[in-house]
Scaffold this motif. Structure first.
Motif, PDB file in Angstrom:
ATOM      1  N   ALA A  52     -29.615   6.734  50.481  1.00  0.00           N
ATOM      2  CA  ALA A  52     -30.636   6.492  51.565  1.00  0.00           C
ATOM      3  C   ALA A  52     -31.674   7.538  51.458  1.00  0.00           C
ATOM      4  CB  ALA A  52     -29.997   6.595  52.615  1.00  0.00           C
ATOM      5  N   GLU A  53     -31.095   8.721  51.272  1.00  0.00           N
ATOM      6  CA  GLU A  53     -31.895  10.053  51.287  1.00  0.00           C
ATOM      7  C   GLU A  53     -32.698   9.967  50.158  1.00  0.00           C
ATOM      8  OE1 GLU A  53     -29.286  12.884  51.528  1.00  0.00           O
ATOM      9  OE2 GLU A  53     -29.460  13.373  53.677  1.00  0.00           O
ATOM     10  N   GLU A  54     -32.267   9.362  48.885  1.00  0.00           N
ATOM     11  CA  GLU A  54     -33.294   9.491  47.709  1.00  0.00           C
ATOM     12  C   GLU A  54     -34.396   8.503  47.844  1.00  0.00           C
ATOM     13  OE1 GLU A  54     -30.423   8.661  44.433  1.00  0.00           O
ATOM     14  OE2 GLU A  54     -29.738  10.550  44.580  1.00  0.00           O
ATOM     15  N   ARG A  55     -33.810   7.190  48.624  1.00  0.00           N
ATOM     16  CA  ARG A  55     -34.991   6.255  48.836  1.00  0.00           C
ATOM     17  C   ARG A  55     -35.961   6.681  49.713  1.00  0.00           C
ATOM     18  NH1 ARG A  55     -30.331   2.609  48.759  1.00  0.00           N
ATOM     19  NH2 ARG A  55     -30.206   2.723  51.064  1.00  0.00           N
ATOM     20  N   ALA A  56     -35.482   7.573  50.658  1.00  0.00           N
ATOM     21  CA  ALA A  56     -36.687   8.007  51.597  1.00  0.00           C
ATOM     22  C   ALA A  56     -37.505   9.014  50.923  1.00  0.00           C
ATOM     23  CB  ALA A  56     -35.795   8.727  52.646  1.00  0.00           C
ATOM     24  N   ALA A  57     -36.782   9.732  49.984  1.00  0.00           N
ATOM     25  CA  ALA A  57     -37.766  10.779  49.317  1.00  0.00           C
ATOM     26  C   ALA A  57     -38.682  10.037  48.376  1.00  0.00           C
ATOM     27  CB  ALA A  57     -36.826  11.601  48.119  1.00  0.00           C
ATOM     28  N   GLU A  58     -38.317   9.060  47.686  1.00  0.00           N
ATOM     29  CA  GLU A  58     -39.285   8.244  46.995  1.00  0.00           C
ATOM     30  C   GLU A  58     -40.407   7.704  47.761  1.00  0.00           C
ATOM     31  OE1 GLU A  58     -36.859   5.283  45.233  1.00  0.00           O
ATOM     32  OE2 GLU A  58     -35.821   6.779  43.756  1.00  0.00           O
ATOM     33  N   HIS A  59     -39.841   7.272  49.098  1.00  0.00           N
ATOM     34  CA  HIS A  59     -41.140   6.695  50.027  1.00  0.00           C
ATOM     35  C   HIS A  59     -42.076   7.761  50.461  1.00  0.00           C
ATOM     36  CE1 HIS A  59     -39.283   2.626  49.980  1.00  0.00           C
ATOM     37  NE2 HIS A  59     -38.265   2.744  50.582  1.00  0.00           N
ATOM     38  N   ASP A  60     -41.632   8.983  50.023  1.00  0.00           N
ATOM     39  CA  ASP A  60     -42.725  10.222  50.487  1.00  0.00           C
ATOM     40  C   ASP A  60     -43.773  10.159  49.518  1.00  0.00           C
ATOM     41  OD1 ASP A  60     -41.212  11.137  52.899  1.00  0.00           O
ATOM     42  OD2 ASP A  60     -40.297  12.566  51.499  1.00  0.00           O
ATOM     43  N   GLY A  61     -43.869   9.305  48.591  1.00  0.00           N
ATOM     44  CA  GLY A  61     -44.775   9.442  47.539  1.00  0.00           C
ATOM     45  C   GLY A  61     -45.350  10.938  46.972  1.00  0.00           C
ATOM     46  N   GLU A  62     -46.519  10.842  47.127  1.00  0.00           N
ATOM     47  CA  GLU A  62     -47.156  12.122  46.772  1.00  0.00           C
ATOM     48  C   GLU A  62     -47.462  12.990  48.075  1.00  0.00           C
ATOM     49  OE1 GLU A  62     -47.392  13.110  43.587  1.00  0.00           O
ATOM     50  OE2 GLU A  62     -46.388  11.265  42.817  1.00  0.00           O
ATOM     51  N   ARG A  63     -47.055  12.690  48.908  1.00  0.00           N
ATOM     52  CA  ARG A  63     -47.378  13.419  50.257  1.00  0.00           C
ATOM     53  C   ARG A  63     -46.782  14.764  50.318  1.00  0.00           C
ATOM     54  NH1 ARG A  63     -45.199  14.730  55.214  1.00  0.00           N
ATOM     55  NH2 ARG A  63     -43.324  13.871  54.762  1.00  0.00           N
ATOM     56  N   GLU A  64     -47.685  15.833  50.506  1.00  0.00           N
ATOM     57  CA  GLU A  64     -47.115  17.173  50.406  1.00  0.00           C
ATOM     58  C   GLU A  64     -46.772  17.624  51.786  1.00  0.00           C
ATOM     59  OE1 GLU A  64     -49.386  19.129  46.684  1.00  0.00           O
ATOM     60  OE2 GLU A  64     -50.494  19.128  48.314  1.00  0.00           O
ATOM     61  N   MET A  65     -45.981  18.670  51.630  1.00  0.00           N
ATOM     62  CA  MET A  65     -45.353  19.449  52.916  1.00  0.00           C
ATOM     63  C   MET A  65     -45.281  20.543  53.015  1.00  0.00           C
ATOM     64  SD  MET A  65     -41.997  17.044  52.833  1.00  0.00           S
ATOM     65  CE  MET A  65     -42.231  16.885  51.256  1.00  0.00           C
ATOM     66  N   THR A  66     -45.432  21.522  54.175  1.00  0.00           N
ATOM     67  CA  THR A  66     -45.195  22.799  54.307  1.00  0.00           C
ATOM     68  C   THR A  66     -43.565  23.097  54.098  1.00  0.00           C
ATOM     69  OG1 THR A  66     -44.962  22.894  56.616  1.00  0.00           O
ATOM     70  CG2 THR A  66     -47.328  22.675  55.808  1.00  0.00           C
ATOM     71  N   VAL A  67     -43.513  24.473  54.125  1.00  0.00           N
ATOM     72  CA  VAL A  67     -41.921  24.690  53.878  1.00  0.00           C
ATOM     73  C   VAL A  67     -41.099  24.480  55.116  1.00  0.00           C
ATOM     74  CG1 VAL A  67     -42.466  27.178  54.874  1.00  0.00           C
ATOM     75  CG2 VAL A  67     -40.556  26.923  53.517  1.00  0.00           C
ATOM     76  N   ASP A  68     -41.840  24.500  56.346  1.00  0.00           N
ATOM     77  CA  ASP A  68     -41.056  23.855  57.583  1.00  0.00           C
ATOM     78  C   ASP A  68     -40.896  22.591  57.510  1.00  0.00           C
ATOM     79  OD1 ASP A  68     -41.394  26.382  59.370  1.00  0.00           O
ATOM     80  OD2 ASP A  68     -43.123  26.317  58.538  1.00  0.00           O
ATOM     81  N   GLU A  69     -41.996  21.662  57.182  1.00  0.00           N
ATOM     82  CA  GLU A  69     -41.638  20.356  56.819  1.00  0.00           C
ATOM     83  C   GLU A  69     -40.549  19.892  56.014  1.00  0.00           C
ATOM     84  OE1 GLU A  69     -46.110  18.649  58.131  1.00  0.00           O
ATOM     85  OE2 GLU A  69     -45.943  19.272  56.000  1.00  0.00           O
TER      86      GLU A  69
END
Length: 254
Positions: free
Chosen positions: A3-20
């Motif tokens: 489930a986490e892997e699928r969620a990671a894939e749904h993040d696409g190319e969205r970038e995050m800060t270290v806190d996020e």
């Protein structure tokens, strides 16, 4: 994990800060920075003084968290990820781990040149340590200590030295053995790639065949080791027999 892997894939190319990123994976920012310091994460994209992380960082952290939960040490995880593609997603990293992890040597140990010499019953010899470093048998740490990359191999070597074989002679022999074993490993891997690998993935992509990959690797490791040991026993018996015959013949002539 799936489930986490699928969620990671749904993040696409969205970038995050270290806190996020830390919140996304469910670990602390402190741990993210600690893993990055060990080289478990590729560098973030910097904008000014702010680092931005992408899906490849999420995939790596999820794998680190999973392996830690299964009892792997950070040292083993570090070696697993050392040759992984920096931009690999969750499926790619899972495949990389399945293929590589079973072949990694045991947990490294830290020691000193003095401790190694004491265990072998010989004086400290800096030249011998230099040669061991060159061969990759040990690594020098910043504090002057040594990291033994394959403790069982070192233990076997120390046993040989205690039989009276000079360390320099053993290291020279081990250098040759490493060359030969590297050829053997390439032969086995080449055979598997040409046959088993392609047949395994004929019905689907590698990530889709992950369970089959793990099962094949689990069976391949002991089978290859057993075949190598059997061949070694046979050839060692022949070599010892020939050496004994030659030495006894020389004594008789004297």
């Amino acid at each position: 994990m799936e489930a986490e892997e699928r969620a990671a894939e749904h993040d696409g190319e969205r970038e995050m800060t270290v806190d996020e990123l830390a919140a996304r994976v469910g670990i602390t920012v402190r741990n993210v920075r600690a893993y990055a310091a060990r080289g478990l994460l590729p560098p973030p994209r910097l904008v000014g003084r702010t680092g931005y992380y992408g899906p490849e960082h999420v995939a790596r952290l999820l794998l680190v968290r999973e392996m830690l939960a299964e009892g792997y040490s950070l040292a083993v995880i570090e070696r697993t990820l050392a040759t992984a593609p920096a931009v690999g997603g969750s499926a790619t990293l899972a495949l990389h781990r399945a293929l590589l992890a079973p072949w990694l040597p045991p947990e490294p140990e830290e020691t000193t040149a003095e401790e190694l010499a004491a265990r072998a019953g010989v004086p400290v010899d800096p030249a011998t340590v230099d040669e061991m470093v060159r061969l990759g048998l040990v690594e020098r740490l910043d504090d002057g200590r040594l990291r033994v990359t394959d403790p069982p191999l070192l233990t076997a070597g120390l046993q040989v030295v205690r039989l009276g074989v000079p360390p320099s002679a053993l290291i020279a022999a081990q250098a040759r053995v490493i060359e030969l074993v590297r050829e053997i490993a390439a032969t086995y891997v080449g055979m598997y790639v040409e046959t088993g690998w392609r047949a395994l993935f004929a019905e689907g992509s590698p990530p889709d065949q992950l369970d089959r990959v793990r099962a094949v690797v689990d069976r391949l490791q002991p089978a290859a080791a057993q075949a190598l040991l059997a061949s070694f026993r046979t050839e060692m018996a022949a070599a010892v027999g020939a050496a004994v015959e030659a030495e006894l013949g020389a004594l008789a002539e004297e």
